[in-house]
Design an enzyme around this catalytic site. Structure first.
Site, PDB file in Angstrom:
ATOM      1  N   ASP A   1       0.814  -1.210   0.000  1.00  0.00           N
ATOM      2  CA  ASP A   1       0.000   0.000   0.000  1.00  0.00           C
ATOM      3  C   ASP A   1       0.853   1.267   0.000  1.00  0.00           C
ATOM      4  OD1 ASP A   1      -2.472  -1.283  -0.065  1.00  0.00           O
ATOM      5  OD2 ASP A   1      -2.490  -1.579   2.092  1.00  0.00           O
TER       6      ASP A   1
ATOM      7  N   ASN B   1      -4.829   8.957   0.893  1.00  0.00           N
ATOM      8  CA  ASN B   1      -5.401   8.545   2.174  1.00  0.00           C
ATOM      9  C   ASN B   1      -5.786   9.739   3.041  1.00  0.00           C
ATOM     10  OD1 ASN B   1      -5.568   5.801   1.976  1.00  0.00           O
ATOM     11  ND2 ASN B   1      -3.751   5.358   3.185  1.00  0.00           N
ATOM     12  N   GLU B   2      -4.787  10.456   3.548  1.00  0.00           N
ATOM     13  CA  GLU B   2      -5.102  11.531   4.473  1.00  0.00           C
ATOM     14  C   GLU B   2      -3.994  12.575   4.542  1.00  0.00           C
ATOM     15  OE1 GLU B   2      -2.339   9.164   6.069  1.00  0.00           O
ATOM     16  OE2 GLU B   2      -4.331   8.268   6.242  1.00  0.00           O
TER      17      GLU B   2
ATOM     18  N   ARG C   1      11.246  14.509  22.281  1.00  0.00           N
ATOM     19  CA  ARG C   1      10.039  14.504  23.105  1.00  0.00           C
ATOM     20  C   ARG C   1       8.804  14.360  22.230  1.00  0.00           C
ATOM     21  NH1 ARG C   1       7.533  19.689  23.883  1.00  0.00           N
ATOM     22  NH2 ARG C   1       8.437  21.285  22.504  1.00  0.00           N
TER      23      ARG C   1
ATOM     24  N   THR D   1     -10.176   3.945   6.035  1.00  0.00           N
ATOM     25  CA  THR D   1      -9.905   2.603   6.559  1.00  0.00           C
ATOM     26  C   THR D   1      -8.464   2.457   7.015  1.00  0.00           C
ATOM     27  OG1 THR D   1      -9.489   1.852   4.285  1.00  0.00           O
ATOM     28  CG2 THR D   1     -11.689   1.484   5.180  1.00  0.00           C
ATOM     29  N   CYS D   2      -7.708   3.561   7.083  1.00  0.00           N
ATOM     30  CA  CYS D   2      -6.295   3.479   7.446  1.00  0.00           C
ATOM     31  C   CYS D   2      -6.057   4.172   8.789  1.00  0.00           C
ATOM     32  CB  CYS D   2      -5.452   4.074   6.329  1.00  0.00           C
ATOM     33  SG  CYS D   2      -3.685   3.739   6.469  1.00  0.00           S
ATOM     34  N   TYR D   3      -5.221   5.199   8.819  1.00  0.00           N
ATOM     35  CA  TYR D   3      -4.883   5.904  10.053  1.00  0.00           C
ATOM     36  C   TYR D   3      -6.141   6.432  10.735  1.00  0.00           C
ATOM     37  CZ  TYR D   3      -1.811   8.901  12.979  1.00  0.00           C
ATOM     38  OH  TYR D   3      -1.132   9.495  14.009  1.00  0.00           O
ATOM     39  N   SER D   4      -7.060   6.965   9.939  1.00  0.00           N
ATOM     40  CA  SER D   4      -8.290   7.522  10.487  1.00  0.00           C
ATOM     41  C   SER D   4      -9.099   6.467  11.241  1.00  0.00           C
ATOM     42  CB  SER D   4      -9.135   8.134   9.356  1.00  0.00           C
ATOM     43  OG  SER D   4     -10.346   8.648   9.853  1.00  0.00           O
ATOM     44  N   ALA D   5      -9.188   5.257  10.685  1.00  0.00           N
ATOM     45  CA  ALA D   5      -9.909   4.180  11.376  1.00  0.00           C
ATOM     46  C   ALA D   5      -9.228   3.814  12.683  1.00  0.00           C
ATOM     47  CB  ALA D   5     -10.016   2.959  10.466  1.00  0.00           C
TER      48      ALA D   5
END
Length: 307
Positions: free
Chosen positions: A67, A149-150, A160, A192-196
């Site tokens: 992906d 995707n985003e 930090r 369906t990726c980081y957001s999910a």
């Protein structure tokens, strides 16, 4: 589809992906096709060289990898309108790719493409730019960045984990100030990726919509929202005096956001175009298989279903 000039990109550092790329190149060249081939990875971006070195139309991009490799190709090729045949060779999840089993007989794949025996799936993209100056007469201060995707606005530091304070407005109206790890502005594909993973909504890729999801907000009332596709999302970093806040596109660093700048995200004018070889493509089947949806713990027979 004509196959007169084709890009072949393979996953950098993966021997299997490179071997199949070389096989594809030999076969296409035997069909009198000009091939542009190279690795794609974290430190390898072959697309600017490919696009600047040609004068004739590029008919197709064959992208072999996972992906991440596919996302990189979409960011570069969608603005050029080049269709992508994405195949999971050397990848892991393969959410955006065609199964390798359908690609293994590559000669048959070229016959299918030249005979127009395939489907085309278009996916919405986002674009982002940085602005500075007066809010009512902003000055653009960056190039245009694309994502499939985003877009993500979040801080990063070597020693930090800084907290972000971000103010978001949609179409000129302030929505909220968020304190936490950052904000995700995602397409239906990226839902369906980081957001999910951040508890954002899953949106069917056949829709045009934008989701905004806070990452680990320090408030139980900070909720994801879904907004119309033509909305403009402006994100203002507040209280960052050390240049920690970054704009990320598909998890890759796009640029730093200097004090006084803000990120403006909107639907891109271009669409990512993916070739589908599967005869029975199902988004819901992909969800079940790739995200391992288990459903109910007890399975019941449905006698009303005949197939």
């Amino acid at each position: 589809m004509e196959l007169k000039q084709v890009i072949i990109a393979y996953k950098a550092g993966d021997a299997q992906s490179k071997s199949w790329a070389q096989t594809c190149s030999r076969q296409l060249e035997a069909r009198k096709c000009k091939v542009l081939m190279g690795p794609s990875g974290f430190k390898d971006n072959p697309y600017p060289v490919f696009l600047s070195s040609v004068t004739d139309k590029i008919d197709l991009a064959v992208v072999l990898g996972g992906d991440g490799t596919i996302l990189a190709s979409a960011r570069q090729l969608a603005p050029e309108g080049i269709p992508i045949l994405a195949v999971n060779v050397g990848g892991h999840l393969g959410f955006l790719t065609e199964p390798f089993e359908l690609f293994e007989d590559t000669e048959n794949v070229w016959d299918r493409l030249q005979g127009d025996r395939y489907a085309m799936l278009q996916r919405m993209m986002l674009e982002a730019r940085l602005f500075e100056g007066d809010r009512l007469s902003p000055k653009q201060s960056s190039e245009r960045f694309y994502c499939l995707n985003e877009m993500c606005v979040k801080p990063a530091s070597i020693d930090r984990m800084p907290t972000a304070v971000l103010e978001m407005e949609v179409d000129g109206q302030i929505v909220d100030q968020y304190q936490g790890d950052g904000l995700l502005v995602a397409t239906p594909t990226g839902s369906t990726c980081y957001s999910a993973s951040a508890n954002g909504p899953i949106i069917h890729p056949g829709m045009d919509a934008i989701s905004v999801t806070p990452i680990c907000p320090l408030s139980l009332s900070s909720r994801p929202i879904v907004i119309p596709p033509r909305s403009v999302v402006n994100i203002w970093p507040l209280g960052d005096y050390e240049l920690n806040t970054k704009l990320w596109t598909d998890s890759s660093l796009a640029t730093s956001i200097w004090p006084g700048q803000w990120a403006s995200v909107r639907m891109a004018d271009c669409m990512a175009r993916f070739i589908i070889l599967r005869e029975n493509y199902s988004f819901y089947q992909t969800l079940r298989e790739k995200l391992q949806w288990a459903g109910a713990r007890i399975r019941y027979n449905n006698n009303h279903r005949v197939s």
